[in-house]
Design a protein around this motif. Structure first.
Motif, PDB file in Angstrom:
ATOM      1  N   VAL A  66       2.729   2.471  -1.781  1.00 30.55           N
ATOM      2  CA  VAL A  66       2.777   3.200  -0.511  1.00 30.55           C
ATOM      3  C   VAL A  66       4.187   3.750  -0.335  1.00 30.55           C
ATOM      4  O   VAL A  66       5.167   3.017  -0.528  1.00 30.55           O
ATOM      5  N   ARG A  67       4.290   5.015  -0.018  1.00 27.85           N
ATOM      6  CA  ARG A  67       5.605   5.634   0.124  1.00 27.85           C
ATOM      7  C   ARG A  67       5.718   6.394   1.433  1.00 27.85           C
ATOM      8  O   ARG A  67       4.718   6.897   1.967  1.00 27.85           O
ATOM      9  N   LEU A  68       6.925   6.484   1.939  1.00 29.60           N
ATOM     10  CA  LEU A  68       7.252   7.306   3.107  1.00 29.60           C
ATOM     11  C   LEU A  68       8.289   8.328   2.668  1.00 29.60           C
ATOM     12  O   LEU A  68       9.290   7.980   2.036  1.00 29.60           O
ATOM     13  N   LYS A  69       8.043   9.572   2.992  1.00 29.64           N
ATOM     14  CA  LYS A  69       8.923  10.643   2.525  1.00 29.64           C
ATOM     15  C   LYS A  69       9.084  11.677   3.621  1.00 29.64           C
ATOM     16  O   LYS A  69       8.097  12.122   4.221  1.00 29.64           O
TER      17      LYS A  69
ATOM     18  N   GLN B 110       5.821  12.152   5.486  1.00 27.60           N
ATOM     19  CA  GLN B 110       4.630  12.000   4.661  1.00 27.60           C
ATOM     20  C   GLN B 110       4.390  10.526   4.381  1.00 27.60           C
ATOM     21  O   GLN B 110       5.286   9.827   3.903  1.00 27.60           O
ATOM     22  N   LEU B 111       3.203  10.065   4.700  1.00 27.92           N
ATOM     23  CA  LEU B 111       2.766   8.722   4.334  1.00 27.92           C
ATOM     24  C   LEU B 111       1.859   8.871   3.116  1.00 27.92           C
ATOM     25  O   LEU B 111       0.740   9.390   3.231  1.00 27.92           O
ATOM     26  N   ILE B 112       2.354   8.470   1.944  1.00 30.56           N
ATOM     27  CA  ILE B 112       1.649   8.700   0.687  1.00 30.56           C
ATOM     28  C   ILE B 112       0.994   7.399   0.244  1.00 30.56           C
ATOM     29  O   ILE B 112       1.672   6.401  -0.008  1.00 30.56           O
ATOM     30  N   LEU B 113      -0.328   7.388   0.168  1.00 32.01           N
ATOM     31  CA  LEU B 113      -1.060   6.196  -0.258  1.00 32.01           C
ATOM     32  C   LEU B 113      -1.316   6.261  -1.753  1.00 32.01           C
ATOM     33  O   LEU B 113      -1.459   7.355  -2.320  1.00 32.01           O
TER      34      LEU B 113
ATOM     35  N   ARG C 109       2.062  13.300   8.133  1.00 35.64           N
ATOM     36  CA  ARG C 109       0.970  13.786   7.293  1.00 35.64           C
ATOM     37  C   ARG C 109       0.573  12.653   6.356  1.00 35.64           C
ATOM     38  O   ARG C 109       1.392  12.172   5.577  1.00 35.64           O
ATOM     39  N   VAL C 110      -0.670  12.211   6.454  1.00 33.99           N
ATOM     40  CA  VAL C 110      -1.166  11.131   5.603  1.00 33.99           C
ATOM     41  C   VAL C 110      -1.761  11.737   4.343  1.00 33.99           C
ATOM     42  O   VAL C 110      -2.744  12.477   4.398  1.00 33.99           O
ATOM     43  N   LEU C 111      -1.149  11.451   3.204  1.00 35.13           N
ATOM     44  CA  LEU C 111      -1.682  11.892   1.916  1.00 35.13           C
ATOM     45  C   LEU C 111      -2.555  10.768   1.375  1.00 35.13           C
ATOM     46  O   LEU C 111      -2.079   9.873   0.681  1.00 35.13           O
ATOM     47  N   ALA C 112      -3.831  10.821   1.724  1.00 36.42           N
ATOM     48  CA  ALA C 112      -4.751   9.746   1.342  1.00 36.42           C
ATOM     49  C   ALA C 112      -5.195   9.868  -0.111  1.00 36.42           C
ATOM     50  O   ALA C 112      -5.736   8.911  -0.668  1.00 36.42           O
ATOM     51  N   ARG C 113      -5.009  11.055  -0.694  1.00 29.48           N
ATOM     52  CA  ARG C 113      -5.377  11.314  -2.089  1.00 29.48           C
ATOM     53  C   ARG C 113      -6.848  10.970  -2.313  1.00 29.48           C
ATOM     54  O   ARG C 113      -7.690  11.436  -1.575  1.00 29.48           O
ATOM     55  N   ASP C 114      -7.184  10.121  -3.284  1.00 27.03           N
ATOM     56  CA  ASP C 114      -8.602   9.823  -3.541  1.00 27.03           C
ATOM     57  C   ASP C 114      -9.050   8.536  -2.861  1.00 27.03           C
ATOM     58  O   ASP C 114     -10.123   8.027  -3.159  1.00 27.03           O
ATOM     59  N   ARG C 115      -8.231   8.039  -1.959  1.00 32.57           N
ATOM     60  CA  ARG C 115      -8.545   6.771  -1.308  1.00 32.57           C
ATOM     61  C   ARG C 115      -9.536   6.985  -0.156  1.00 32.57           C
ATOM     62  O   ARG C 115      -9.369   7.888   0.652  1.00 32.57           O
ATOM     63  N   LEU C 116     -10.558   6.161  -0.134  1.00 36.10           N
ATOM     64  CA  LEU C 116     -11.573   6.239   0.913  1.00 36.10           C
ATOM     65  C   LEU C 116     -11.076   5.532   2.168  1.00 36.10           C
ATOM     66  O   LEU C 116     -10.797   4.334   2.141  1.00 36.10           O
TER      67      LEU C 116
END
Length: 269
Positions: free
Chosen positions: A27-30, A37-40, A77-84
């Protein structure tokens, strides 16, 4: 134990191989462009891909451990990518962010279910195609299944999808939908709709009640005058050789054909 005795440490002196630390599995914050950006992590990059609690705990630790390099009120902005993510999980993230005066503004995802949950919660949504290298070959926009949303898009909500968007509800003023395919609103369309966003001039915009602030199809743009009609019937917006036009939906496909030479839909003679 005497005063000059020492305990032997068992700490290993083996250097840590930082190349083994995959940032995509964390999990990253950028901070970027005046937003946070909250990157999961991607699902396949965690051994226990279905374990939400693992991601959740890491998120809370990261938020607590980070020096607060952001200002209160910074949009997230939540970057959920392929996470459900379901609505409960999105709400949990929003509540935790609220504790440090942050607020979710947009969710970016490649999962349809996550996009639906985020739009239903009132967040702007950007649905992106899955990584082509990990998915079955599909290069045409028609290969993207439609995104179905059973909700009303509130002001400030934006939905992006690389296919057709179908909304079972209204689009309020200030909302927007951007699709590579068609846009179908089974309600009142009072926001901004952009169909064929990748240049497909055959795309259409259909609404049970067309009161759009702005209509865009491919590279064409039209603003609608205030409606004075009391009649209610489905209308369809399309590109004609003269620009964007409206027609009663019930008649359109019986009376119009798309003509490549004219670059738009033409009424059959």
């Amino acid at each position: 134990m005497t005063s000059d005795s020492t305990e032997q440490s068992s700490v290993s002196t083996t250097p840590l191989d930082l190349s083994l630390v995959d940032p995509n599995a964390q999990v990253r914050l950028k901070s970027e462009d005046k937003q946070l950006q909250l990157i999961l992590p991607k699902s396949e990059q965690l051994p226990s891909s279905g374990d939400w609690s693992e991601v959740w705990q890491e998120f809370k630790q990261r938020l607590k451990a980070e020096d607060r390099f952001w200002q209160a009120g910074t949009p997230v902005r939540v970057l959920a990518r392929d996470r459900l993510l379901d609505s409960r999980q999105l709400q949990a993230i929003a509540e935790t962010l609220a504790e440090v005066e942050l607020k979710i503004e947009q969710v970016t995802t490649s999962r349809r279910q996550t996009a639906v949950a985020a739009a239903t919660a009132g967040y702007s949504v950007e649905q992106k195609s899955p990584d082509r290298a990990l998915e079955p070959e599909s290069t045409s926009e028609s290969g993207e299944p439609p995104l179905y949303l059973k909700t009303t898009l509130r002001s400030g909500t934006e939905v992006r999808h690389p296919g057709t968007i179908v909304i079972f509800g209204d689009m309020n003023p200030g909302s927007s939908a951007i699709a590579s395919g068609d846009i179908i609103v089974l309600g009142r369309l009072r926001g901004i709709a952009h169909a064929g966003a990748q240049g497909n001039r055959t795309c259409q915009i259909l609404a049970l009640r067309m009161e759009a602030t702005q209509l865009r199809i491919a590279d064409a743009l039209a603003r609608m005058p205030p409606s004075t009609s009391q009649d209610t019937y489905p209308e369809i917006a399309y590109i004609a050789p003269s620009g964007i036009c409206l027609s009663k939906a019930i008649d359109f496909f019986r009376t119009h054909v798309f003509t490549e030479a004219m670059g738009g839909w033409c009424e059959e003679s």
